[in-house]
Design an enzyme around this catalytic site. Structure first.
Site, PDB file in Angstrom:
ATOM      1  N   ASP A 190     -40.781  -5.051   9.329  1.00  0.00           N
ATOM      2  CA  ASP A 190     -39.559  -4.822   8.600  1.00  0.00           C
ATOM      3  C   ASP A 190     -38.858  -3.588   9.368  1.00  0.00           C
ATOM      4  OD1 ASP A 190     -37.611  -4.883   6.332  1.00  0.00           O
ATOM      5  OD2 ASP A 190     -38.335  -2.633   6.179  1.00  0.00           O
ATOM      6  N   GLU A 274     -37.307 -10.480  10.812  1.00  0.00           N
ATOM      7  CA  GLU A 274     -36.379 -10.931  10.135  1.00  0.00           C
ATOM      8  C   GLU A 274     -35.020 -11.357  11.215  1.00  0.00           C
ATOM      9  OE1 GLU A 274     -35.458  -9.142   5.954  1.00  0.00           O
ATOM     10  OE2 GLU A 274     -35.866  -7.521   7.337  1.00  0.00           O
ATOM     11  N   ASP A 355     -40.613  -0.589   2.037  1.00  0.00           N
ATOM     12  CA  ASP A 355     -40.818  -1.022   3.392  1.00  0.00           C
ATOM     13  C   ASP A 355     -41.909  -1.641   3.638  1.00  0.00           C
ATOM     14  OD1 ASP A 355     -38.186   0.167   4.126  1.00  0.00           O
ATOM     15  OD2 ASP A 355     -39.198   2.036   4.763  1.00  0.00           O
TER      16      ASP A 355
END
Length: 398
Positions: A190, A274, A355
């Protein structure tokens, strides 16, 4: 069957003599001039006559340009970099017509990177000495690391950055790059600003904020530059000082990202990230500077090619996947989760670090994609199992 070796570029600084610097500067100018002339010719042919001009046609134009009195100076430099810039223009038009890039733009004297590319016929490399065409002596290269044993450069690119530093990049076959031993570990990543990356293992890596650490020095150099008269020698000296501060920031950031990405690739078989649209995120005026300093795009690029080099799997999940608001324990999606909330408790009783929870969800989604090929967008209709695809794969690999 002979295995094809991977080609890798090795970049070094070098210190040219005054004669070599003058020759390279002339080459940079001629490369830019030929590119712009060819682009103008191809643009006129396309928009006025709907005619496509290819590389062979521009190469013939270059021969004619050299015969004119106005462009006779093109004969003073090596012809190889001029032919290479025409090949780059051809590739730029191919990318445009195939929808991969915008229409090619003219090269600017001030904003375009100063570089020239030499193929094997335009340089000699013997016993660690590199000599370019039109030069009498080899370049004084600072060998910060050796080339692979027995490697011979197949292409050389010489460049000069805005800080006035000279670099030479040599493309060689590297036999040392080979797939690493397989591992049974996977990690979700992340990306953030205060914490550069949070791993699904719970580890957090702080953002060094290289630009913030040198912000005072940069602001001082920029104030001095703003007071100089445009076009003066003092302004040019002040501009170089500003460029050196930027170069220091970029070098330190690149070094940190190389160390981080190499470690992640060596320790994990599968890496899940991501698919962030950094360009759109940087439009936020409050966070644009911090996002640019984090350099998420550079980190992804490094992970991409290093995973290909060393036989690792890189999975990018959908940017709309609600990794932050999704409970990694029960799969419930929260309606709202403001940025100032760093820890939250789900209705199921699970307490999450914002997170770490996002990294765990990213890992689960990536494993679901690799296991069953499912997407990771929020589903409008329930699946046959009653769970989204991201929850069908248990978090067994961490």
């Amino acid at each position: 069957m002979k295995t094809e070796l991977l080609k890798r570029a090795f970049k070094y600084r070098f210190h040219p003599t005054n004669e070599q610097a003058a020759e390279l500067s002339r080459t940079f100018g001629c490369v830019r001039k030929v590119y712009n002339l060819a682009l103008e010719a191809r643009t006129v042919a396309w928009f006025q006559r709907q005619e496509r001009v290819n590389y062979n046609a521009t190469s013939a134009m270059l021969t004619q340009w050299k015969k004119t009195e106005e462009l006779a100076f093109l004969c003073e430099v090596s012809s190889v970099p001029l032919q290479q810039t025409l090949r780059h223009l051809q590739q730029a038009f191919s990318n445009f017509f195939e929808g991969r890039a915008k229409y090619p733009r003219f090269k600017s004297k001030k904003r375009t990177r100063r570089c020239a590319e030499y193929t094997r016929s335009a340089f000699t490399y013997r016993d660690g000495a590199l000599t370019l065409a039109k030069m009498k002596s080899p370049l004084a290269i600072v060998w910060s690391r050796p080339l692979p044993e027995g490697a011979e450069p197949s292409m050389v690119t010489v460049s000069q950055d805005s800080a006035g530093r000279w670099f030479v990049s040599m493309l060689c076959e590297d036999a040392s790059v080979r797939p690493l031993p397989a591992r049974d570990t996977a990690v979700g990543i992340d990306a953030g600003i205060t914490t550069l990356v949070t791993l699904s293992t719970g580890e957090k890596i702080t953002n060094p904020r290289h630009e913030r650490r040198d912000r005072t020095r940069l602001a001082r150099a920029q104030r001095v530059l703003a007071k100089k008269e445009k076009g003066s020698r003092n302004r040019d000296k002040a501009r170089i000082k500003v460029a050196k501060v930027h170069a220091r920031i970029a070098d330190r950031r690149r070094d940190f990202l190389h160390q981080l990405t190499t470690r992640l690739v060596r320790e994990n078989q599968t890496i899940v990230i991501e698919d962030l649209t950094v360009r759109n995120m940087a439009k936020n005026k409050s966070l644009a500077r911090a996002i640019s300093d984090a350099a998420w795009t550079d980190m992804r690029s490094m992970l991409d090619y290093k995973c290909r080099w060393y036989g690792r799997n890189l999975v990018a999940i959908d940017r709309w996947f609600p990794s932050t608001k999704l409970c990694s324990a029960c799969g419930t999606v929260q309606n709202k989760l403001p940025l100032n909330v760093r820890h939250w408790t789900c209705a199921c009783g699970a307490t999450h670090d914002r997170d770490v929870n996002a990294a765990c969800n990213i890992l689960a989604a990536g494993l679901a994609v690799t296991a069953c090929g499912a997407g990771v967008r929020p589903q409008r209709e329930p699946s046959r199992t009653g769970q989204p695809a991201a929850k069908q794969e248990p978090l067994t690999a961490k």
